[in-house]
Design an enzyme around this catalytic site. Structure first.
Site, PDB file in Angstrom:
ATOM      1  CG  HIS A  47      -2.029  -0.997   1.120  1.00 28.75           C
ATOM      2  ND1 HIS A  47      -2.956  -0.987   0.114  1.00 28.75           N
ATOM      3  CD2 HIS A  47      -2.339  -2.069   1.897  1.00 28.75           C
ATOM      4  CE1 HIS A  47      -3.805  -1.996   0.275  1.00 28.75           C
ATOM      5  NE2 HIS A  47      -3.436  -2.673   1.352  1.00 28.75           N
ATOM      6  NE  ARG A  72       1.544  -4.486   3.571  1.00 27.71           N
ATOM      7  CZ  ARG A  72       0.360  -4.075   4.070  1.00 27.71           C
ATOM      8  NH1 ARG A  72      -0.407  -4.924   4.747  1.00 27.71           N
ATOM      9  NH2 ARG A  72      -0.032  -2.827   3.914  1.00 27.71           N
ATOM     10  CD  GLU A 151      -4.209  -8.694   4.904  1.00 27.99           C
ATOM     11  OE1 GLU A 151      -4.259  -7.641   5.540  1.00 27.99           O
ATOM     12  OE2 GLU A 151      -3.489  -8.833   3.897  1.00 27.99           O
ATOM     13  CG  ASP A 177      -7.348  -5.709   4.323  1.00 29.57           C
ATOM     14  OD1 ASP A 177      -8.269  -5.113   3.723  1.00 29.57           O
ATOM     15  OD2 ASP A 177      -6.154  -5.561   4.037  1.00 29.57           O
TER      16      ASP A 177
HETATM   17  C1  3PY Z   1      -4.353  -4.588   7.696  1.00 31.86           C
HETATM   18  O1  3PY Z   1      -4.604  -4.175   8.838  1.00 31.86           O
HETATM   19  O2  3PY Z   1      -5.189  -5.031   6.910  1.00 31.86           O
HETATM   20  C2  3PY Z   1      -2.971  -4.558   7.235  1.00 31.86           C
HETATM   21  O3  3PY Z   1      -2.680  -5.052   6.184  1.00 31.86           O
HETATM   22  C3  3PY Z   1      -1.937  -3.868   8.087  1.00 31.86           C
HETATM   23  O4  3PY Z   1      -1.804  -2.572   7.657  1.00 31.86           O
HETATM   24 MG    MG Z   2      -4.278  -5.590   4.982  1.00 29.09          MG
END
Ligand code: 3PY
Ligand code: MG
Length: 256
Positions: A47, A72, A151, A177
């Site tokens: 991101h 990441r 997530e 997420d």
């Molecule tokens: C989330 O919380 O979805 C992440 O990927 C961390 O930023």
């Molecule tokens: Mg995320």
């Protein structure tokens, strides 16, 4: 001997590690944050606006502060994981790992045989670890840490299967997420009760599997709560969030 303790060694030290989280596109931002009292720095190429060239430049700046860098990667871009490890990253965080097959593919790109299929070419990793090529080949699978992000509902349901994949060293929970998934898209509540329950479950499963549990915290106060729960690695906010919060606090004080 590696120049500094590896990320894996630091994670096994008992105390939770707190990492910075950088998405701003210039490598100096990560290099400067590494000089604060963080234990590590994550470069967020999913991101964040930081690209491959900038992330590769940030890794030695972070190492110069005596800290390990993690990257990441973008969703499904497993080949980039090998390239960041070649550049000297100590850990890889892969988002949206929703099947055991996703986890196997991730491990294939981050671990050398016989665990995986990582291709040889650790150009900067040799300089940063101080290891000879043959030593690096022997030690790399243990020195570097591979995190599968949990997530989604799908990932949560098979968290034991993901944790059981050889070469997956731990899980990294994305609470934002996860909150969107658990609410069926109705809301964003990364520190809410439903997410908390899921975090406790995933943490317990990771500990039962003898693997690492990492998580993102939206603030320092939330990081303290997650640290008290027993997570091994906690990301504290983000460079952009800290920049905005600092600006807002300074302006509020100036206008008071
Ligand atoms: C989330 O919380 O979805 C992440 O990927 C961390 O930023
Ligand atoms: Mg995320």
């Amino acid at each position: 001997m590696p120049a500094h303790p590896s990320l894996a060694e630091r994670l096994s030290g008992g105390a939770p590690l707190l990492t910075a989280w950088c998405g701003l596109p210039h490598p100096s931002v990560a290099g400067i944050l590494a000089r604060e009292a963080f234990d590590a720095v994550v470069l967020d190429t999913q991101h964040g606006a930081i690209d491959f060239a900038a992330a590769v430049q940030a890794v030695p700046l972070i190492a110069a502060a005596g800290k390990p860098a993690l990257v990441r990667i973008p969703v499904g871009e497993f080949a980039s994981a090998s390239r960041y490890l070649d550049a000297g990253a100590s850990g890889i965080i892969a988002p949206m790992i929703n099947t055991a097959e996703d986890a196997r593919r991730l491990a294939a790109f981050t671990k050398f045989p016989p665990l995986g299929e990582r291709s040889w070419g650790p150009h900067a990793a040799l300089a940063l670890t101080g290891l000879e090529p043959a030593q690096y080949l022997k030690q790399a699978n243990d020195l570097t840490v591979t995190f599968a992000m949990v997530e989604t509902r799908e990932a949560l349901a098979i968290v034991d299967d993901i944790l059981a994949v050889p070469g997956i060293d731990g899980i990294f929970i994305g609470p934002s997420d996860l909150s969107i998934a658990l609410s069926g898209g109705k809301g964003l509540d990364p520190a809410g009760a439903e997410v908390d329950k899921a975090l406790d479950h995933a943490l317990a499963r990771a500990k039962a599997a003898g693997k690492i549990a990492a998580v993102y915290a939206v603030s320092g106060a939330r990081a303290a709560e997650l640290s008290a729960k027993g997570f091994h690695l906690i990301a504290v906010g983000s460079d952009m969030g800290m920049l905005r919060a600092g600006a807002q606090a300074a302006l509020a004080a100036a206008r008071a």
